[in-house]
Design a protein around this motif. Structure first.
Motif, short mmCIF file in Angstrom:
data_model
loop_
_atom_site.label_atom_id
_atom_site.label_comp_id
_atom_site.label_asym_id
_atom_site.label_seq_id
_atom_site.Cartn_x
_atom_site.Cartn_y
_atom_site.Cartn_z
N GLN A 157 10.88 -13.11 -6.34
CA GLN A 157 10.92 -11.59 -6.04
C GLN A 157 10.55 -11.06 -4.70
O GLN A 157 9.55 -11.59 -4.03
CB GLN A 157 9.88 -10.77 -6.92
N VAL A 158 11.19 -9.99 -3.93
CA VAL A 158 10.74 -9.47 -2.98
C VAL A 158 10.67 -7.95 -3.11
O VAL A 158 11.14 -7.11 -3.98
CB VAL A 158 11.82 -9.62 -1.59
N ASP A 159 9.67 -7.30 -2.34
CA ASP A 159 9.33 -5.97 -2.44
C ASP A 159 8.99 -5.44 -1.17
O ASP A 159 7.96 -5.84 -0.40
CB ASP A 159 7.87 -6.06 -3.37
N GLY A 160 9.51 -4.23 -0.57
CA GLY A 160 9.16 -3.56 0.46
C GLY A 160 10.46 -3.56 1.40
O GLY A 160 11.05 -4.60 1.92
N GLY A 161 11.05 -2.16 1.74
CA GLY A 161 11.99 -2.19 2.46
C GLY A 161 13.37 -2.94 2.16
O GLY A 161 14.52 -2.75 2.92
N VAL A 162 13.69 -2.98 0.88
CA VAL A 162 14.92 -3.47 0.27
C VAL A 162 15.85 -2.32 0.32
O VAL A 162 15.60 -1.16 -0.35
CB VAL A 162 14.49 -4.00 -1.03
N GLY A 179 0.91 -1.07 0.07
CA GLY A 179 -0.11 0.04 -0.05
C GLY A 179 0.78 1.45 -0.08
O GLY A 179 0.37 2.15 -0.53
N PHE A 180 2.08 1.31 0.70
CA PHE A 180 2.68 2.43 0.69
C PHE A 180 4.10 2.01 0.64
O PHE A 180 4.74 1.04 0.98
CB PHE A 180 2.33 3.27 2.02
N GLY A 181 4.83 3.14 -0.02
CA GLY A 181 6.33 2.78 0.08
C GLY A 181 6.82 3.46 1.18
O GLY A 181 6.41 4.03 2.19
N GLY A 182 8.41 3.21 1.14
CA GLY A 182 9.13 3.61 2.40
C GLY A 182 8.91 2.96 3.86
O GLY A 182 9.31 3.51 4.81
N GLN A 183 8.42 1.82 3.84
CA GLN A 183 8.01 1.21 5.03
C GLN A 183 9.30 0.28 5.54
O GLN A 183 10.13 -0.04 4.59
CB GLN A 183 6.72 0.26 4.88
N LYS A 184 9.33 -0.09 6.51
CA LYS A 184 10.43 -0.68 7.21
C LYS A 184 10.23 -2.34 6.85
O LYS A 184 9.26 -2.83 6.82
CB LYS A 184 10.40 -0.61 8.86
N PHE A 185 11.34 -2.93 6.28
CA PHE A 185 11.39 -4.28 5.97
C PHE A 185 10.78 -5.06 7.33
O PHE A 185 11.29 -4.89 8.56
CB PHE A 185 12.98 -4.76 5.74
N LEU A 186 10.05 -6.13 6.77
CA LEU A 186 9.46 -7.44 7.90
C LEU A 186 10.23 -8.34 8.03
O LEU A 186 10.18 -9.33 7.06
CB LEU A 186 8.06 -7.49 7.63
N ASP A 187 11.08 -8.76 8.96
CA ASP A 187 12.10 -9.74 9.07
C ASP A 187 11.33 -11.07 9.19
O ASP A 187 11.80 -12.09 8.75
CB ASP A 187 13.04 -9.74 10.05
N VAL A 188 9.99 -11.07 9.61
CA VAL A 188 9.21 -12.05 9.78
C VAL A 188 8.94 -12.85 8.37
O VAL A 188 8.56 -14.18 8.48
CB VAL A 188 7.93 -11.85 10.28
#
Length: 220
Positions: free
Chosen positions: A171-176, A140-149
């Motif tokens: 592929q991974v997407d988010g906090g990279v 939903g939004f960019g700039g979020q913190k990566f989720l280690d879970v």
């Protein structure tokens, strides 16, 4: 598989998208986040922008549909010239049909899973996809913190992909960024979406080189 970097134009200047695409000549893809304010609480861009961007760059477009009716709209993104079209498992009511339609129109077919969505129930669909996208933030939004879970799920996804021949891109997407890309590569990802880490850098092309090098070291 070779490391691929797909900078997300969600973090780019929307008023200068053609210039922003030209600023990353070493990117493998341009990641296009399509959000409809229904599946996710944000509204970004749609088919007209994708069609215009297709004319403005030679880079293949990696369209990630975070929308409520992907079965209806996904084929149109393939027809608009997207090189890859990804739909969310949580939103698609007929994923096999939709994935096959995307492929029939000449695009790569991707299936995306939210952080809390288990990968194992979709093992039987691996033969229908060219790419499996694991969200490493809530969409939903960019700039979020990566989720280690998500990292244990990423490792399980790599095992499943390898079990079925290893042809599916992961592929991974988010906090990279320069630090999390290494953890994702070590866990088995080979395609990395990066928004702020690229377009928030003073030199986006150099940022891509740094991300690629870090992923290659970790995944070697």
């Amino acid at each position: 598989m070779a490391v691929q970097i797909s900078p997300s134009i969600l973090a780019a200047d929307f008023a200068r998208l053609a210039d922003e695409a030209a600023a990353v000549p070493n990117a493998d893809w341009l990641h296009v986040d399509v959000m409809d304010y229904h599946f996710v609480p944000n509204l970004t861009l749609g088919l007209p922008v994708v069609e215009s961007l297709r004319k403005a760059t030679d880079k293949p477009l990696d369209c990630h549909l975070m929308i409520a009716e992907p079965d209806r709209w996904a084929p149109q993104y393939a027809e608009a010239g997207a090189g890859s079209v990804t739909v969310h498992a949580e939103a698609s009511r007929a994923p096999v049909r939709t994935l096959r339609e995307i492929r029939a129109l000449g695009a790569r077919a991707g299936l995306a899973l939210n952080p809390a969505t288990a990968v194992e129930p979709f093992e039987d669909l691996l033969g229908e996809v060219d790419m499996l996208l694991l969200m490493t933030v809530e969409p939903g939004f960019g700039g979020q913190k990566f989720l280690d879970v998500v990292l244990p799920k990423l490792r399980r996804a790599r095992e499943l992909v390898d079990k079925h021949g290893g042809h599916v891109w992961l592929q991974v997407d988010g906090g990279v960024d320069g630090e999390t890309v290494e953890r994702c590569a070590e866990a088995g990802a080979d395609v990395f979406v990066a928004g702020s880490a690229v377009y928030g850098a003073s030199d986006p092309a150099a940022a891509i080189d740094e991300l690629r090098a870090a992923a290659e070291r970790a995944g070697a």
